[in-house]
Structure formats: structure tokens, C-alpha cells
Design a protein around this motif. Structure first.
Motif, PDB file in Angstrom:
ATOM      1  N   GLN A   1       0.943  -1.183  -0.183  1.00 22.15           N
ATOM      2  CA  GLN A   1       0.015  -0.100  -0.094  1.00 22.15           C
ATOM      3  C   GLN A   1       0.976   1.210   0.044  1.00 22.15           C
ATOM      4  O   GLN A   1       1.529   1.467   1.003  1.00 22.15           O
ATOM      5  CB  GLN A   1      -0.808  -0.021   1.182  1.00 22.15           C
ATOM      6  N   ASN A   2       0.989   2.001  -1.213  1.00 22.94           N
ATOM      7  CA  ASN A   2       1.802   3.141  -1.091  1.00 22.94           C
ATOM      8  C   ASN A   2       1.332   4.178  -0.513  1.00 22.94           C
ATOM      9  O   ASN A   2       0.310   4.285   0.133  1.00 22.94           O
ATOM     10  CB  ASN A   2       2.210   3.334  -2.607  1.00 22.94           C
ATOM     11  N   PRO A   3       2.371   5.272  -0.089  1.00 21.40           N
ATOM     12  CA  PRO A   3       1.803   6.340   0.585  1.00 21.40           C
ATOM     13  C   PRO A   3       0.536   7.177   0.145  1.00 21.40           C
ATOM     14  O   PRO A   3       0.029   7.650   0.924  1.00 21.40           O
ATOM     15  CB  PRO A   3       3.033   7.447   0.557  1.00 21.40           C
ATOM     16  N   ARG A   4       0.323   7.060  -0.976  1.00 18.93           N
ATOM     17  CA  ARG A   4      -1.119   7.592  -1.476  1.00 18.93           C
ATOM     18  C   ARG A   4      -2.355   6.688  -1.018  1.00 18.93           C
ATOM     19  O   ARG A   4      -3.430   7.178  -1.288  1.00 18.93           O
ATOM     20  CB  ARG A   4      -1.168   8.040  -2.702  1.00 18.93           C
ATOM     21  N   GLY A   5      -2.121   5.507  -0.621  1.00 15.54           N
ATOM     22  CA  GLY A   5      -3.106   4.455  -0.059  1.00 15.54           C
ATOM     23  C   GLY A   5      -3.462   3.581  -1.069  1.00 15.54           C
ATOM     24  O   GLY A   5      -4.316   2.654  -0.975  1.00 15.54           O
ATOM     25  N   SER A   6      -2.798   3.936  -2.329  1.00 13.10           N
ATOM     26  CA  SER A   6      -3.385   2.580  -3.275  1.00 13.10           C
ATOM     27  C   SER A   6      -2.700   1.211  -3.082  1.00 13.10           C
ATOM     28  O   SER A   6      -1.493   1.056  -2.695  1.00 13.10           O
ATOM     29  CB  SER A   6      -2.643   3.084  -4.778  1.00 13.10           C
ATOM     30  N   LEU A   7      -3.534   0.110  -3.274  1.00 13.87           N
ATOM     31  CA  LEU A   7      -2.896  -0.958  -2.915  1.00 13.87           C
ATOM     32  C   LEU A   7      -2.644  -1.685  -4.190  1.00 13.87           C
ATOM     33  O   LEU A   7      -3.245  -2.057  -5.184  1.00 13.87           O
ATOM     34  CB  LEU A   7      -4.086  -1.901  -2.395  1.00 13.87           C
ATOM     35  N   ILE A   8      -1.272  -2.532  -3.905  1.00 14.69           N
ATOM     36  CA  ILE A   8      -0.614  -2.953  -5.061  1.00 14.69           C
ATOM     37  C   ILE A   8      -0.294  -4.349  -4.883  1.00 14.69           C
ATOM     38  O   ILE A   8       0.041  -4.812  -3.779  1.00 14.69           O
ATOM     39  CB  ILE A   8       0.684  -2.335  -5.523  1.00 14.69           C
ATOM     40  N   ASN A   9      -0.988  -5.479  -5.714  1.00 13.40           N
ATOM     41  CA  ASN A   9      -0.716  -6.964  -5.447  1.00 13.40           C
ATOM     42  C   ASN A   9       0.753  -7.116  -5.856  1.00 13.40           C
ATOM     43  O   ASN A   9       0.854  -7.103  -7.106  1.00 13.40           O
ATOM     44  CB  ASN A   9      -1.864  -7.572  -6.339  1.00 13.40           C
ATOM     45  N   LEU A  10       1.473  -7.859  -5.224  1.00 11.56           N
ATOM     46  CA  LEU A  10       2.755  -8.099  -5.581  1.00 11.56           C
ATOM     47  C   LEU A  10       2.956  -9.535  -5.823  1.00 11.56           C
ATOM     48  O   LEU A  10       3.586 -10.001  -6.757  1.00 11.56           O
ATOM     49  CB  LEU A  10       3.739  -7.804  -4.302  1.00 11.56           C
ATOM     50  N   PHE A  11       2.656 -10.624  -5.027  1.00 17.00           N
ATOM     51  CA  PHE A  11       2.778 -12.057  -5.075  1.00 17.00           C
ATOM     52  C   PHE A  11       1.373 -12.759  -4.473  1.00 17.00           C
ATOM     53  O   PHE A  11       0.741 -12.279  -3.583  1.00 17.00           O
ATOM     54  CB  PHE A  11       3.928 -12.488  -4.557  1.00 17.00           C
ATOM     55  N   TYR A  12       0.841 -13.744  -5.423  1.00 15.11           N
ATOM     56  CA  TYR A  12       0.160 -14.866  -4.881  1.00 15.11           C
ATOM     57  C   TYR A  12       0.863 -16.101  -4.819  1.00 15.11           C
ATOM     58  O   TYR A  12       1.174 -16.528  -5.835  1.00 15.11           O
ATOM     59  CB  TYR A  12      -1.023 -14.852  -5.864  1.00 15.11           C
ATOM     60  N   LEU A  13       1.047 -16.661  -3.595  1.00 14.69           N
ATOM     61  CA  LEU A  13       1.791 -17.982  -3.548  1.00 14.69           C
ATOM     62  C   LEU A  13       1.117 -19.189  -2.822  1.00 14.69           C
ATOM     63  O   LEU A  13       0.332 -19.077  -1.910  1.00 14.69           O
ATOM     64  CB  LEU A  13       2.909 -17.605  -2.604  1.00 14.69           C
ATOM     65  N   VAL A  14       1.267 -20.250  -3.626  1.00 14.82           N
ATOM     66  CA  VAL A  14       1.071 -21.265  -2.772  1.00 14.82           C
ATOM     67  C   VAL A  14       2.599 -21.724  -2.435  1.00 14.82           C
ATOM     68  O   VAL A  14       3.393 -21.197  -2.494  1.00 14.82           O
ATOM     69  CB  VAL A  14       0.638 -22.674  -3.824  1.00 14.82           C
ATOM     70  N   PRO A  15       2.782 -22.862  -1.396  1.00 10.04           N
ATOM     71  CA  PRO A  15       4.039 -23.235  -1.083  1.00 10.04           C
ATOM     72  C   PRO A  15       5.154 -23.250  -2.070  1.00 10.04           C
ATOM     73  O   PRO A  15       5.059 -23.753  -3.051  1.00 10.04           O
ATOM     74  CB  PRO A  15       3.730 -24.598  -0.416  1.00 10.04           C
TER      75      PRO A  15
ATOM     76  N   THR B   1       8.464 -20.456  -3.937  1.00  9.20           N
ATOM     77  CA  THR B   1       8.891 -19.264  -4.163  1.00  9.20           C
ATOM     78  C   THR B   1       8.578 -18.519  -5.617  1.00  9.20           C
ATOM     79  O   THR B   1       8.069 -19.263  -6.330  1.00  9.20           O
ATOM     80  CB  THR B   1      10.372 -19.273  -4.125  1.00  9.20           C
ATOM     81  N   LYS B   2       8.364 -17.304  -5.638  1.00  9.52           N
ATOM     82  CA  LYS B   2       8.318 -16.437  -6.694  1.00  9.52           C
ATOM     83  C   LYS B   2       9.073 -15.355  -6.840  1.00  9.52           C
ATOM     84  O   LYS B   2       9.602 -14.701  -5.725  1.00  9.52           O
ATOM     85  CB  LYS B   2       6.710 -15.802  -6.823  1.00  9.52           C
ATOM     86  N   GLU B   3       9.532 -14.788  -7.971  1.00  8.02           N
ATOM     87  CA  GLU B   3      10.481 -13.775  -8.003  1.00  8.02           C
ATOM     88  C   GLU B   3       9.935 -12.854  -9.140  1.00  8.02           C
ATOM     89  O   GLU B   3       9.272 -13.397  -9.885  1.00  8.02           O
ATOM     90  CB  GLU B   3      11.714 -14.066  -8.328  1.00  8.02           C
ATOM     91  N   ASN B   4      10.027 -11.457  -8.832  1.00  7.96           N
ATOM     92  CA  ASN B   4       9.640 -10.442  -9.708  1.00  7.96           C
ATOM     93  C   ASN B   4      10.499  -9.272  -9.572  1.00  7.96           C
ATOM     94  O   ASN B   4      10.111  -8.504  -8.684  1.00  7.96           O
ATOM     95  CB  ASN B   4       8.021 -10.102  -9.584  1.00  7.96           C
ATOM     96  N   GLY B   5      11.250  -9.198 -10.608  1.00  8.31           N
ATOM     97  CA  GLY B   5      12.414  -7.968 -10.488  1.00  8.31           C
ATOM     98  C   GLY B   5      13.203  -7.995  -8.971  1.00  8.31           C
ATOM     99  O   GLY B   5      13.745  -9.139  -8.964  1.00  8.31           O
ATOM    100  N   ARG B   6      13.069  -6.878  -8.541  1.00 11.60           N
ATOM    101  CA  ARG B   6      13.995  -6.868  -7.040  1.00 11.60           C
ATOM    102  C   ARG B   6      13.158  -7.658  -5.939  1.00 11.60           C
ATOM    103  O   ARG B   6      13.712  -7.377  -4.943  1.00 11.60           O
ATOM    104  CB  ARG B   6      14.328  -5.542  -6.799  1.00 11.60           C
ATOM    105  N   LEU B   7      12.106  -8.164  -6.450  1.00  5.78           N
ATOM    106  CA  LEU B   7      11.275  -8.707  -5.091  1.00  5.78           C
ATOM    107  C   LEU B   7      11.232 -10.326  -5.240  1.00  5.78           C
ATOM    108  O   LEU B   7      11.169 -10.687  -6.491  1.00  5.78           O
ATOM    109  CB  LEU B   7       9.516  -8.240  -5.103  1.00  5.78           C
ATOM    110  N   LYS B   8      11.348 -10.817  -4.377  1.00 11.83           N
ATOM    111  CA  LYS B   8      11.527 -12.189  -4.105  1.00 11.83           C
ATOM    112  C   LYS B   8      10.579 -12.830  -2.858  1.00 11.83           C
ATOM    113  O   LYS B   8      10.833 -12.119  -1.724  1.00 11.83           O
ATOM    114  CB  LYS B   8      12.658 -12.935  -4.148  1.00 11.83           C
ATOM    115  N   SER B   9       9.751 -13.824  -3.123  1.00 11.99           N
ATOM    116  CA  SER B   9       8.875 -14.228  -1.941  1.00 11.99           C
ATOM    117  C   SER B   9       8.848 -15.700  -1.743  1.00 11.99           C
ATOM    118  O   SER B   9       9.040 -16.403  -2.738  1.00 11.99           O
ATOM    119  CB  SER B   9       7.371 -13.679  -2.024  1.00 11.99           C
ATOM    120  N   ALA B  10       8.903 -16.069  -0.505  1.00  9.37           N
ATOM    121  CA  ALA B  10       8.792 -17.469  -0.489  1.00  9.37           C
ATOM    122  C   ALA B  10       7.614 -17.920   0.558  1.00  9.37           C
ATOM    123  O   ALA B  10       7.319 -16.969   1.442  1.00  9.37           O
ATOM    124  CB  ALA B  10      10.081 -18.057   0.201  1.00  9.37           C
TER     125      ALA B  10
END
Lengths: 113, 110
Positions: B37-51, B53-62
Motif C-alpha cells: 500500500q503506497n503512501p497515497r493509499g493505493s493497494l498493489i498486488n505483489l505476489f500470490y503464492l502456494v508453497p 517461491t516467486k520472483e519479480n524484479g527486485r522482489l522475491k517471496s517464499a
């Protein structure tokens, strides 16, 4: 792809009046729709969960009398904030689910004046 | 207690550095989503994960469902990464109910 549109994106209503917000699922069938509220500086609280062909289930502190929800088909849901007061202001988020994934809209921001 | 617990609650990072945010679950989470949720309040979906990992640019989630946690790694933090990061978990016992954490407030410093 699957998308969820919410409108209006922002709205202002006078204290004591009501505001209806809508949630449209595009590209998938929304078998269930959940509505959330984010009060200022808080996280997202679940208001209610609506599953097609089942009764709408409201969470504690939220009632149908205050937040009536309609989920008439697999692509649309609406929720009304009745008799809105200052404590009802915030971001209202819709999450719609098909059989595989939950997709969220960008929310309707409600300001009460 | 919190069913979805995020840590830290707040974080300041120097631009260009790396960091990791964490989400611990006391429910049997089956899927996890991460939002900004950025400082203006907008919500951005980054990742949807089942067990896994996923990676997108500089972001990685597990997401490790057995150990009941998820992480979001931010590499080479930029000013526009500032905002509040929320994780949200869907519980297997009530698979249509998504529970949000309280968020991590990230401030990237120039």
C-alpha cells in the motif's frame, strides 16, 4: 486475465447518508466474494463473506443491517454502507475467488463529512 | 493472538540496500498474498503464492506452509518501495477466508 474492478474508487458522503459500492469480476467466475474494511492506520478487517447459493456470513462487529451485501451472480457484488458515520471512513476492499485463487480489487475509499 | 503476524512492524532502509519482511501464521495457511500500500493509499498486488517461491524484479517471496511462514525479500531498495507491506493468508480449514496481517511500514531513505 482475471481482474476485479471496484467502483467508485473514491467517494464522499454526508454523515448519516448511505453509500453503495460495487465489485465486478472480469475473466473468471466469482463463486465467493469477501468485503473488507481498512480504517485509517489499520489493517484490513473482514466484514462478510458471500458465497453464491449460500447465506452471507458476517463477522463479529459487522451486521447485515449496517452493511447489506448483494451477490446476484458470478461476476458482481455490491455492498452498501448504511447511515455512514465518521467511524465508517476508510478503504473498502473486495476479494473475489474462483476455484483456484483470490483476486483483489483496488478498493473504494470512503470519506464521511 | 494474531493469526497472521508480520515483522518487523516498521523498518527504515537506506536506498540500495536489501531487506526481508516476514509473516508468521498460527493458522494452517494454504496460500499467501503480499501487497504494497503506497503512501497515497493505493493497494498493489505483489505476489500470490502456494508453497514455494516467486520472483519479480527486485522482489522475491517464499512461502513455507509446513513451517508456517512467508518472507518477502527486497533487493536494492528504491524510494518508490516505501509504503506498507501487507501479507494475507488463506486458511485451509476455511479456504474462502483471507486474513491480513497488520503490515510492515517501510521507509526507504535517500
Amino acid at each position: 486475465g482475471a481482474l476485479v474492478y471496484q467502483y467508485p474508487r473514491r467517494t464522499i458522503c454526508k454523515s448519516g447518508t448511505s453509500m453503495r459500492m460495487e465489485c465486478q469480476a472480469v475473466g473468471f467466475q466469482a463463486t465467493s466474494v469477501a468485503w473488507y474494511r481498512q480504517s485509517p492506520q489499520k489493517t484490513f478487517e473482514l466484514i462478510a463473506l458471500s458465497t453464491v447459493n449460500s447465506a452471507i456470513k458476517y463477522e463479529q462487529n459487522f451486521t447485515q443491517e449496517k452493511f447489506p451485501i448483494s451477490h446476484p451472480n458470478l461476476s458482481f457484488s455490491s455492498m452498501t454502507v448504511l447511515n455512514a458515520y465518521l467511524e465508517d471512513r476508510g478503504l473498502y476492499l473486495c476479494g473475489a475467488r474462483d476455484n483456484t485463487e483470490v483476486f483483489f480489487g483496488k478498493g473504494t475509499r470512503l470519506t464521511v463529512v | 493472538g494474531d493469526k497472521v503476524k508480520q515483522s518487523p512492524s516498521a523498518l527504515s532502509l537506506q536506498e540500495g540496500t536489501n531487506s526481508a519482511l516476514r509473516c508468521n501464521f498460527s493458522i494452517a495457511a494454504t496460500t499467501v498474498q503480499w501487497f504494497l500500500q503506497n503512501p497515497r493509499g493505493s493497494l498493489i498486488n505483489l505476489f500470490y503464492l502456494v508453497p514455494g517461491t516467486k520472483e519479480n524484479g527486485r522482489l522475491k517471496s517464499a512461502f513455507d506452509s509446513k513451517e508456517s511462514y512467508s518472507t518477502l525479500h527486497i533487493r536494492d531498495a528504491q524510494l518508490e518501495d516505501s509504503g506498507t507491506y501487507f501479507c494475507a493468508a488463506e486458511a485451509g480449514t476455511n479456504a474462502y477466508k483471507v486474513i491480513f496481517g497488520k503490515g510492515t511500514h517501510l521507509h526507504v531513505l535517500p
